[in-house]
Design an enzyme around this catalytic site. Structure first.
Site, mmCIF file in Angstrom:
data_model
loop_
_atom_site.group_PDB
_atom_site.id
_atom_site.type_symbol
_atom_site.label_atom_id
_atom_site.label_comp_id
_atom_site.label_asym_id
_atom_site.label_seq_id
_atom_site.Cartn_x
_atom_site.Cartn_y
_atom_site.Cartn_z
ATOM 1 N N SER A 138 140.058 60.208 126.973
ATOM 2 C CA SER A 138 139.259 60.835 125.908
ATOM 3 C C SER A 138 138.847 59.833 124.837
ATOM 4 O O SER A 138 138.112 60.198 123.912
ATOM 5 C CB SER A 138 140.017 62.007 125.286
ATOM 6 O OG SER A 138 141.258 61.580 124.766
ATOM 7 N N ASN B 63 150.050 66.860 120.834
ATOM 8 C CA ASN B 63 149.459 68.182 120.641
ATOM 9 C C ASN B 63 149.342 68.554 119.164
ATOM 10 O O ASN B 63 148.303 69.049 118.718
ATOM 11 C CB ASN B 63 150.260 69.237 121.404
ATOM 12 C CG ASN B 63 150.289 68.963 122.895
ATOM 13 O OD1 ASN B 63 149.563 68.088 123.373
ATOM 14 N ND2 ASN B 63 151.121 69.680 123.638
ATOM 15 N N THR C 64 103.479 89.445 108.821
ATOM 16 C CA THR C 64 104.487 90.108 109.652
ATOM 17 C C THR C 64 103.849 90.209 111.027
ATOM 18 O O THR C 64 102.617 90.332 111.130
ATOM 19 C CB THR C 64 104.857 91.520 109.145
ATOM 20 O OG1 THR C 64 103.688 92.328 109.141
ATOM 21 C CG2 THR C 64 105.444 91.476 107.729
ATOM 22 N N HIS C 65 104.639 90.120 112.068
ATOM 23 C CA HIS C 65 104.111 90.106 113.452
ATOM 24 C C HIS C 65 103.104 88.970 113.657
ATOM 25 O O HIS C 65 102.252 89.061 114.530
ATOM 26 C CB HIS C 65 103.438 91.442 113.817
ATOM 27 C CG HIS C 65 104.245 92.646 113.462
ATOM 28 N ND1 HIS C 65 105.107 93.269 114.329
ATOM 29 C CD2 HIS C 65 104.327 93.346 112.298
ATOM 30 C CE1 HIS C 65 105.676 94.305 113.732
ATOM 31 N NE2 HIS C 65 105.234 94.365 112.492
ATOM 32 N N SER D 58 99.275 61.124 120.350
ATOM 33 C CA SER D 58 99.292 61.323 121.792
ATOM 34 C C SER D 58 98.929 60.013 122.469
ATOM 35 O O SER D 58 98.100 59.252 121.962
ATOM 36 C CB SER D 58 98.284 62.412 122.169
ATOM 37 O OG SER D 58 97.855 62.249 123.510
ATOM 38 N N LYS E 114 94.983 63.376 118.238
ATOM 39 C CA LYS E 114 96.164 64.206 118.005
ATOM 40 C C LYS E 114 97.036 63.700 116.857
ATOM 41 O O LYS E 114 97.132 62.505 116.598
ATOM 42 C CB LYS E 114 97.018 64.301 119.273
ATOM 43 C CG LYS E 114 96.407 65.111 120.389
ATOM 44 C CD LYS E 114 96.135 66.566 120.032
ATOM 45 C CE LYS E 114 97.407 67.387 119.936
ATOM 46 N NZ LYS E 114 98.058 67.568 121.248
ATOM 47 N N ASN F 76 100.735 65.195 115.946
ATOM 48 C CA ASN F 76 101.661 66.247 116.382
ATOM 49 C C ASN F 76 102.879 66.373 115.451
ATOM 50 O O ASN F 76 103.365 65.370 114.939
ATOM 51 C CB ASN F 76 102.135 65.956 117.814
ATOM 52 C CG ASN F 76 101.000 66.056 118.818
ATOM 53 O OD1 ASN F 76 100.081 66.856 118.638
ATOM 54 N ND2 ASN F 76 101.050 65.239 119.855
ATOM 55 N N GLU G 32 109.325 69.956 115.882
ATOM 56 C CA GLU G 32 109.492 70.452 117.256
ATOM 57 C C GLU G 32 110.856 70.042 117.826
ATOM 58 O O GLU G 32 111.508 70.821 118.523
ATOM 59 C CB GLU G 32 108.376 69.916 118.154
ATOM 60 C CG GLU G 32 107.043 70.588 117.868
ATOM 61 C CD GLU G 32 105.915 69.958 118.661
ATOM 62 O OE1 GLU G 32 105.178 70.702 119.310
ATOM 63 O OE2 GLU G 32 105.768 68.725 118.631
ATOM 64 N N TYR H 188 149.367 74.595 124.319
ATOM 65 C CA TYR H 188 148.372 73.561 124.613
ATOM 66 C C TYR H 188 148.089 73.473 126.107
ATOM 67 O O TYR H 188 149.001 73.565 126.938
ATOM 68 C CB TYR H 188 148.858 72.191 124.113
ATOM 69 C CG TYR H 188 147.858 71.079 124.400
ATOM 70 C CD1 TYR H 188 146.829 70.805 123.501
ATOM 71 C CD2 TYR H 188 147.907 70.346 125.584
ATOM 72 C CE1 TYR H 188 145.894 69.808 123.772
ATOM 73 C CE2 TYR H 188 146.970 69.350 125.853
ATOM 74 C CZ TYR H 188 145.968 69.093 124.947
ATOM 75 O OH TYR H 188 145.040 68.118 125.211
ATOM 76 N N GLN I 270 141.176 69.281 125.505
ATOM 77 C CA GLN I 270 140.620 67.956 125.220
ATOM 78 C C GLN I 270 139.086 67.990 125.199
ATOM 79 O O GLN I 270 138.462 67.207 124.496
ATOM 80 C CB GLN I 270 141.103 66.957 126.277
ATOM 81 C CG GLN I 270 140.507 65.572 126.126
ATOM 82 C CD GLN I 270 141.214 64.559 127.005
ATOM 83 O OE1 GLN I 270 142.386 64.278 126.807
ATOM 84 N NE2 GLN I 270 140.511 64.040 127.984
ATOM 85 N N LYS J 6 136.343 68.525 121.865
ATOM 86 C CA LYS J 6 135.659 67.528 121.037
ATOM 87 C C LYS J 6 134.317 67.115 121.650
ATOM 88 O O LYS J 6 133.332 66.955 120.946
ATOM 89 C CB LYS J 6 136.568 66.312 120.823
ATOM 90 C CG LYS J 6 137.775 66.651 119.946
ATOM 91 C CD LYS J 6 138.828 65.563 119.898
ATOM 92 C CE LYS J 6 139.767 65.542 121.090
ATOM 93 N NZ LYS J 6 140.385 66.810 121.491
HETATM 94 N N1 ARG Z 1 143.640 63.656 124.260
HETATM 95 C C1 ARG Z 1 144.202 64.961 124.153
HETATM 96 C C2 ARG Z 1 143.282 65.952 123.474
HETATM 97 O O1 ARG Z 1 142.349 65.565 122.889
HETATM 98 C C3 ARG Z 1 145.480 64.915 123.380
HETATM 99 C C4 ARG Z 1 146.584 64.561 124.287
HETATM 100 C C5 ARG Z 1 147.412 65.685 124.632
HETATM 101 N N2 ARG Z 1 147.750 65.435 125.978
HETATM 102 C C6 ARG Z 1 148.725 66.053 126.626
HETATM 103 N N3 ARG Z 1 148.896 65.715 127.853
HETATM 104 N N4 ARG Z 1 149.475 66.969 126.082
HETATM 105 O O2 ARG Z 1 143.515 67.138 123.552
#
Ligand code: ARG
Length: 469
Positions: A26, A113, A158-159, A281, A287, A289, A294, A321, A326, A329
């Site tokens: 990660s 965790n 409106t509309h 363009s 053009k 734009n 957009e 957990y 993971q 993110k």
């Molecule tokens: N990289 C993991 C995460 O972002 C955290 C590690 C937890 N890993 C685990 N095997 N308990 O969630």
């Protein structure tokens, strides 16, 4: 055996298959948590000292190593493609390199965790501050436009059919209102998630005698320490909530973008975008734009995707957990970054949008936007509104036939179709008269828009703007 910089491995003889090793990393995503992780390490090692794991002297050395690593990464940036599995492993390896065996003790009584849950809350707190500042900057641009054009008439729709005149300023402040709710939503979500998971261990709480309340205070969590270690390590509803905040903000930005894109069409010609936010363009030389708006409109869809993806990730996960988490993110962080970027670009686009005030005003006089007001004149002359509505509908049909506006109906037609009315309609049905009549709280009368501009200026003075770059 564990590999160098690996936080586990005692029970394993073999090493990870290279394909899986790359797949489970990660660091390419969570390297952004590095400084939050260092802050957490600083506070956790102090808590360990309190619990007797480090002497005062040892703690000083650990803190010096943390400071040195922070200073190093300030200069070089945090590596994103290092062999380390994740940011926590990377930090531990670098601390061991700086303070030797002391570094190996920093993870005592802790799990990745509770560590990642804490890092993430700290990091998200900062992202939310930046996004709210970007919302403030966009509102600032819209309020300045409203200030300049508080009494400038334009057609309101409106509309997407011409409805009644409004002022350009009233339109700008309408978008400020929805952005203010986004600003408040992000603030409330941030407050709700502001409690500290550190000390929850992997799932059951730590066995060390640490003062979790003091830890939470040291990390400036306004709601103190979390109250259930399972929830603290497993919960991601705050990420879902932030994803919703992004999705909603992007939806609101998308509506602003759509309005401006329409205003910039050759059909409307209410505004022109400056060169700073327009593109040409490759084929059609004429053009110009509105790509900035957009792209903002287009990227809204991706924020919606992030919300659905996060809800799907969390749904069905058993306590506590699971490694699925993971991926949270990978999903949320780009949505936050894009929301902030879109706010910045929308601000630019608003600042480089030049309204053709004369054309907007002229168009506000065309297309029967004053028909409601003509009915109101009949009501004032004693006609019931429903009858007045019918009479004006007939008058509009006649005006369409004659290719004139209601105020330009020949006197003979006016006498025939609207016998209850005396006097000149030109003045009574002029866009400025029509605007001035909406003199109600929240209405488009220029005086009301003026006071709303003042209220907004006062409100914005209480919001933080982006830091100068
Ligand atoms: N990289 C993991 C995460 O972002 C955290 C590690 C937890 N890993 C685990 N095997 N308990 O969630």
């Amino acid at each position: 055996m564990s590999q160098p910089g690996q936080m586990w491995g005692g029970r394993f003889q073999g090493s990870l298959d290279a394909v899986f090793a790359a797949f489970q990393k990660s660091l390419p995503v969570d390297h952004v948590l590095a400084f939050a992780d260092l802050q957490v390490n600083r506070v956790w090692s102090a808590a360990l000292a309190q619990a007797g794991v480090f002497s005062r002297d040892e703690l000083t050395k650990v803190h010096a190593a943390i400071d040195d690593l922070a200073a190093h990464w300030q200069r070089t940036g945090v590596p994103t493609n290092d062999p380390a599995e994740d940011v926590h492993s990377l930090v531990e390896r670098e601390l061991v390199a700086r303070c030797g065996d002391l570094g190996k003790r920093v993870h005592t009584g802790r799990s990745r965790n509770d560590q990642v849950a804490t890092d993430l809350r700290l990091y998200l707190r900062e992202r939310v501050i930046a996004i709210r500042a970007a919302i403030a900057a966009l509102c600032q641009a819209l309020v300045e436009q409203a200030d300049a054009h508080h009494d400038a008439p334009m057609p309101g729709y409106t509309h997407l059919q011409r409805a009644q005149p409004i002022t350009i300023g009233h339109h700008a402040l309408a978008h400020c209102e929805s952005l203010a709710r986004d600003h408040a939503r992000f603030g409330a979500a941030s407050e709700r998630m502001d409690e500290c998971p550190l000390g929850s261990g992997a799932l059951a709480g730590t066995a060390l005698a640490v003062d979790r309340t003091a830890i939470a205070a040291a990390l400036q969590f306004t709601r103190g320490a979390s109250h259930n270690s399972l929830d603290a390590t497993a919960a991601r509803d705050h990420l879902c909530e932030l994803a919703f905040c992004c999705a909603m903000t992007m939806t609101n930005l998308s509506r602003l973008a759509e309005d401006y894109i329409f205003f910039a069409t050759q059909e409307a010609r209410f505004l022109t975008f400056g060169d700073a936010v327009s593109t040409g363009s490759s084929l059609m030389p004429q053009k110009r734009n509105p790509d900035a708006m957009e792209l903002v409109r287009g990227k809204a869809a991706r924020a919606h995707g992030a919300l659905v993806a996060l809800l799907g990730t969390v749904k069905g996960l058993p306590m506590a957990y699971n490694r699925d988490l993971q991926t949270d993110k990978e999903t949320l962080l780009p949505a936050l970054a894009e929301t902030e970027a879109c706010l910045q670009v929308a601000t630019l686009a608003v600042r480089h949008a030049h309204f053709d005030v004369a054309r907007c005003a002229a168009e506000a006089e065309r297309g029967y936007l004053n028909a409601t007001d003509l009915a109101d004149l009949l009501v004032a002359a004693g006609v019931a509104f429903r009858d007045a509505h019918n009479l004006v509908g007939t008058a509009v049909n006649r005006a369409v036939e004659l290719k004139v506006e209601l105020q330009d109906l020949p006197l003979s037609e006016q006498r025939r179709l609207l016998p209850q009315l005396r006097g000149d309609l030109q003045q009574a049905l002029a866009a400025r008269t029509v605007l001035a009549r909406r003199d109600v709280l929240g209405g488009t009368a220029p005086g009301r828009v003026r006071s709303e501009v003042t209220r907004w200026q006062q409100l914005l003075a209480t919001w933080s703007l982006p830091k100068a770059r």
